[in-house]
Write a protein that holds these residues in place. Sequence first.
Motif, mmCIF file in Angstrom:
data_model
loop_
_atom_site.group_PDB
_atom_site.id
_atom_site.type_symbol
_atom_site.label_atom_id
_atom_site.label_comp_id
_atom_site.label_asym_id
_atom_site.label_seq_id
_atom_site.Cartn_x
_atom_site.Cartn_y
_atom_site.Cartn_z
ATOM 1 N N LEU A 1 0.842 -1.194 0.000
ATOM 2 C CA LEU A 1 0.000 0.000 0.000
ATOM 3 C C LEU A 1 0.881 1.249 0.000
ATOM 4 O O LEU A 1 1.833 1.341 0.781
ATOM 5 C CB LEU A 1 -0.905 0.013 1.227
ATOM 6 C CG LEU A 1 -1.833 -1.203 1.376
ATOM 7 C CD1 LEU A 1 -2.526 -1.185 2.731
ATOM 8 C CD2 LEU A 1 -2.866 -1.217 0.259
ATOM 9 N N VAL A 2 0.529 2.198 -0.858
ATOM 10 C CA VAL A 2 1.239 3.475 -0.916
ATOM 11 C C VAL A 2 0.223 4.592 -0.768
ATOM 12 O O VAL A 2 -0.725 4.694 -1.557
ATOM 13 C CB VAL A 2 2.010 3.631 -2.238
ATOM 14 C CG1 VAL A 2 2.678 4.999 -2.299
ATOM 15 C CG2 VAL A 2 3.051 2.529 -2.375
ATOM 16 N N GLU A 3 0.425 5.420 0.245
ATOM 17 C CA GLU A 3 -0.495 6.507 0.546
ATOM 18 C C GLU A 3 0.041 7.833 0.024
ATOM 19 O O GLU A 3 1.254 8.023 -0.113
ATOM 20 C CB GLU A 3 -0.705 6.611 2.059
ATOM 21 C CG GLU A 3 -1.233 5.359 2.702
ATOM 22 C CD GLU A 3 -0.611 5.094 4.057
ATOM 23 O OE1 GLU A 3 -1.209 4.367 4.848
ATOM 24 O OE2 GLU A 3 0.485 5.639 4.313
ATOM 25 N N SER A 4 -0.866 8.741 -0.210
ATOM 26 C CA SER A 4 -0.490 10.113 -0.566
ATOM 27 C C SER A 4 -1.575 11.042 -0.035
ATOM 28 O O SER A 4 -2.692 10.624 0.244
ATOM 29 C CB SER A 4 -0.313 10.267 -2.071
ATOM 30 O OG SER A 4 -1.519 9.963 -2.751
ATOM 31 N N GLY A 5 -1.209 12.310 0.051
ATOM 32 C CA GLY A 5 -2.150 13.293 0.573
ATOM 33 C C GLY A 5 -1.812 13.647 2.004
ATOM 34 O O GLY A 5 -0.788 13.248 2.537
ATOM 35 N N GLY A 6 -2.694 14.374 2.628
ATOM 36 C CA GLY A 6 -2.457 14.806 3.986
ATOM 37 C C GLY A 6 -1.702 16.119 4.037
ATOM 38 O O GLY A 6 -1.658 16.863 3.075
ATOM 39 N N SER B 1 -5.194 9.405 -0.486
ATOM 40 C CA SER B 1 -5.304 8.386 -1.517
ATOM 41 C C SER B 1 -4.393 7.222 -1.175
ATOM 42 O O SER B 1 -3.309 7.414 -0.595
ATOM 43 C CB SER B 1 -4.904 8.966 -2.875
ATOM 44 O OG SER B 1 -4.953 7.981 -3.883
ATOM 45 N N CYS B 2 -4.826 6.029 -1.522
ATOM 46 C CA CYS B 2 -4.027 4.840 -1.249
ATOM 47 C C CYS B 2 -4.130 3.906 -2.453
ATOM 48 O O CYS B 2 -5.240 3.582 -2.891
ATOM 49 C CB CYS B 2 -4.531 4.147 0.007
ATOM 50 S SG CYS B 2 -3.721 2.571 0.368
ATOM 51 N N THR C 1 -7.632 1.289 -5.701
ATOM 52 C CA THR C 1 -7.314 2.449 -4.886
ATOM 53 C C THR C 1 -8.482 2.757 -3.949
ATOM 54 O O THR C 1 -9.633 2.367 -4.197
ATOM 55 C CB THR C 1 -7.032 3.691 -5.752
ATOM 56 O OG1 THR C 1 -8.190 3.974 -6.559
ATOM 57 C CG2 THR C 1 -5.824 3.467 -6.657
ATOM 58 N N VAL C 2 -8.166 3.466 -2.903
ATOM 59 C CA VAL C 2 -9.189 3.932 -1.969
ATOM 60 C C VAL C 2 -8.888 5.378 -1.602
ATOM 61 O O VAL C 2 -7.731 5.738 -1.372
ATOM 62 C CB VAL C 2 -9.264 3.028 -0.712
ATOM 63 C CG1 VAL C 2 -7.959 3.025 0.058
ATOM 64 C CG2 VAL C 2 -10.430 3.424 0.174
ATOM 65 N N GLY D 1 -0.315 0.604 5.200
ATOM 66 C CA GLY D 1 0.542 1.572 4.542
ATOM 67 C C GLY D 1 1.518 2.154 5.546
ATOM 68 O O GLY D 1 1.488 1.829 6.735
ATOM 69 N N GLN D 2 2.381 3.028 5.052
ATOM 70 C CA GLN D 2 3.422 3.588 5.910
ATOM 71 C C GLN D 2 2.887 4.711 6.797
ATOM 72 O O GLN D 2 3.543 5.094 7.768
ATOM 73 C CB GLN D 2 4.586 4.113 5.049
ATOM 74 C CG GLN D 2 4.339 5.463 4.370
ATOM 75 C CD GLN D 2 3.497 5.346 3.103
ATOM 76 O OE1 GLN D 2 2.956 4.290 2.760
ATOM 77 N NE2 GLN D 2 3.377 6.466 2.384
ATOM 78 N N GLY D 3 1.712 5.202 6.487
ATOM 79 C CA GLY D 3 1.120 6.280 7.283
ATOM 80 C C GLY D 3 1.405 7.649 6.681
ATOM 81 O O GLY D 3 2.479 7.887 6.139
ATOM 82 N N THR D 4 0.435 8.532 6.808
ATOM 83 C CA THR D 4 0.605 9.906 6.337
ATOM 84 C C THR D 4 0.025 10.841 7.394
ATOM 85 O O THR D 4 -1.048 10.603 7.937
ATOM 86 C CB THR D 4 -0.070 10.109 4.964
ATOM 87 O OG1 THR D 4 0.200 11.431 4.491
ATOM 88 C CG2 THR D 4 -1.579 9.903 5.011
ATOM 89 N N GLN D 5 0.752 11.906 7.674
ATOM 90 C CA GLN D 5 0.365 12.815 8.747
ATOM 91 C C GLN D 5 -0.683 13.815 8.253
ATOM 92 O O GLN D 5 -0.530 14.421 7.177
ATOM 93 C CB GLN D 5 1.583 13.583 9.257
ATOM 94 C CG GLN D 5 1.273 14.621 10.330
ATOM 95 C CD GLN D 5 0.910 13.999 11.661
ATOM 96 O OE1 GLN D 5 1.556 13.057 12.120
ATOM 97 N NE2 GLN D 5 -0.142 14.526 12.290
#
Length: 116
Positions: A4-9, A21-22, A77-78, A107-111
């Motif tokens: 899983l790769v997250e983006s945004g935040g 987004s993931c 994606t989610v 995922g690795q987490g996004t702040q």
Amino acid sequence: QVQLVESGGGLVQAGGSARLSCAASGSTFNINIMGWYRQAPGKQRELVARATNFGTTDYADSVKGRFTISRDYAKDTVLLQMNSLKPEDTAVYYCHVLSKTGFNSWGQGTQVTVSS
């Protein structure tokens, strides 16, 4: 296994909006549920929202009416659309997958930081 790769935040003012987004890769055929959890400092990780393969969704009471989860089943994606953000929404947000075999992927987490 699913990766899983997250983006945004990022930093958002109270009352504002943000979108996470993931994207999943790997054994995506085995995905059952995709969702988002969050963990604030000193608190346990908690469910924010999740969406099943059947299109049903589930939200934490604290985000109902403000957050919307959506899945693109073709792209694996989610998304998490977060509106009317509050300082108490500040946390690290984690994308999560529960596989059909009961395996959890994170995922690795996004702040996300909401300033008052």
